[in-house]
Design an enzyme around this catalytic site. Structure first.
Site: not given
Length: 469
Positions: A21, A126
């Site tokens: 991520h 995210d």
């Protein structure tokens, strides 16, 4: 009134502090900052250090418009991964993910500090950090966008029953109906964590994907139809990773470390002759499985680079890392055939190298999009999360890979003969050559998409125009 020396727009980037991520949003930061937009990259002290240390293709210290914020989180449990678990999901990282939600207060403080300095403050977060940014709604000039670190294909199947059914109809000729599943992909605790975060994501103005229209156009069209019904925007802005690595890689080679060692070894190999074997940063394999892989690679008689390392812990700098054990004398025995890498491997550089003609991969989305952009076919061996569905996308729809292991057999050890067979099929058969041609053609289309007039370049321009409107 905004002073003349202030920026029209400022971006704040909030990644989940796991490598796959972090990496995508740092690459994305570079692309946005190229438009002279300041980007504030917000994470924990450990994970800011981690992502900068592992970055490939460019140096974040050379880009003056990216600002790193090391924010505190409470102490968290940092257990080792369990290689013998029947479910391969890295549940040992859940304490870190839970601790990261405590970034809410310091992130809100940062947003309040930045808000008066710009006409518009754009928060890109995210999808699994949505609760952290929820207080943006209290500020008049702030808007947020949810970034999904997985394929559009996978997120569509996970988040929308309606779109999922349309996808199944769309791909029925490919005989994938039984393969599309999230069974065994997560722990029940992590499913709860996802559900909470996705609820807060509803506050955002739209979704951003690290994917490309030439890869996932039909899926993106289905998602766009759904997004429009709720007044949300959708952007496909990938690949985020650099596509031209030569000059940077040459500079990095002088470090005497893994980049230099890997690339020097690959320089001595023939074109398309090496298979790269790596299962990402969250996969732990049992000792039995490691031995089967080692034996299968050796028996394949195929040149290979194999990354042999355990999954990341929540703190990758903690000292108590136990090295993975290989059969006695293995590395010496295969030294002319293969290279075993125990450090952090320069994956982008390896995939971009002309001697690499295949990639045995867990099908994490970073690895998928990097291999697509470099035109390298995949021997797909999914382990958890979105990976089984990514494997379907790669092998059945895009036809740029083949399957090592059916997801329905995920509890079984893959024996050496199966490893050997997968390597030989991809690297030494007509079937493998056809798959490689498809991967090379897709890679060319993906790289063309980021050039002037290309679909990604155009969409990126549209995104920048939107946030600076």
């Amino acid at each position: 009134m905004v002073a003349d020396d202030q920026h029209t727009v400022v971006v704040v980037m909030i990644p989940l502090p796991l490598q796959g991520h972090l990496n995508q949003l740092l690459h994305f930061s570079r692309l946005i900052s190229a438009h002279n937009i300041p980007v504030h990259f917000v994470c924990t002290t450990i994970h800011c250090r981690q992502v900068k240390l592992r970055l490939q293709g460019w140096n974040p210290n050379t880009i003056s418009t990216i600002f790193f914020h090391d924010l505190p989180i409470p102490p968290f449990a940092c257990p080792p991964p369990n290689p013998n678990s029947t479910n391969k999901f890295p549940s040992h990282l859940q304490p870190l993910c839970e601790a990261a939600t405590h970034l809410r207060r310091p992130v809100t403080s940062l947003l309040r500090k930045l808000s008066p300095t710009t006409r518009r403050l754009v928060v890109i977060h995210d999808s699994l950090m949505s609760s952290v940014v929820q207080d943006f709604v209290s500020l008049p000039n702030v808007e947020s966008y949810t970034f999904h670190s997985v394929s559009a294909f996978s997120i569509a199947l996970y988040t929308s029953e309606k779109v999922g059914e349309q996808i199944r109809k769309l791909i029925e000729p490919h005989d994938t109906k039984d393969d599309l599943s999230f069974e065994g992909c997560f722990t029940s605790d992590f499913k709860k964590f996802i559900a909470v975060q996705h609820e807060y994501a509803k506050l955002s103005s739209g979704r951003i994907y690290n994917t490309c229209r030439v890869v996932e156009q039909p899926i993106l069209e289905l998602l766009e139809t759904e997004a429009r019904s709720t007044n949300k925007l959708l952007w496909a802005l990938g690949p985020f990773n650099p596509l031209e690595l030569k000059s940077v890689s040459k500079a990095l080679r002088k470090d005497g470390g893994p980049v230099e060692r890997c690339l020097d070894w690959l320089d001595k190999q023939a074109s398309n002759n090496v298979i790269f074997v790596s299962f990402g940063t969250t996969t732990s394999l049992s000792q039995e499985q490691i031995i089967e892989i080692a034996t299968g690679l050796e028996k394949s008689d195929q040149k290979f680079v194999w990354v042999v390392r355990d999954a990341d812990k929540g703190d990758v700098f903690s000292d108590d890392i136990i090295p993975v054990q290989l059969p006695e004398g293995y590395e010496e025995r295969v030294k002319d055939q293969g290279l075993v890498v125990r450090d952090w491997a320069p994956q982008l550089d390896i995939l971009a190298h002309p001697s690499v003609g295949g990639f045995m991969s867990h099908c994490g989305w970073n690895s998928c999009i990097e291999s697509m952009s470099m035109g390298v076919p995949i021997a797909a061996w999914p382990m958890h999360s979105d990976q089984p569905n990514n494997a379907v996308l790669i092998t059945k729809i895009l036809k740029t890979g083949l399957l090592v292991k059916d997801w329905c057999k995920r509890g079984e050890v893959v024996v050496s003969a199966e490893v050997e067979n997968a390597v030989r099929r991809l690297m030494g058969t007509n079937e493998g050559e056809e798959i490689r041609k498809s991967a090379v053609a897709l890679g060319l289309r993906v790289r063309q998409s980021v050039l002037d007039g290309g679909v990604t370049k155009t969409e990126f321009g549209s995104f920048i125009a939107h946030i600076t409107r």
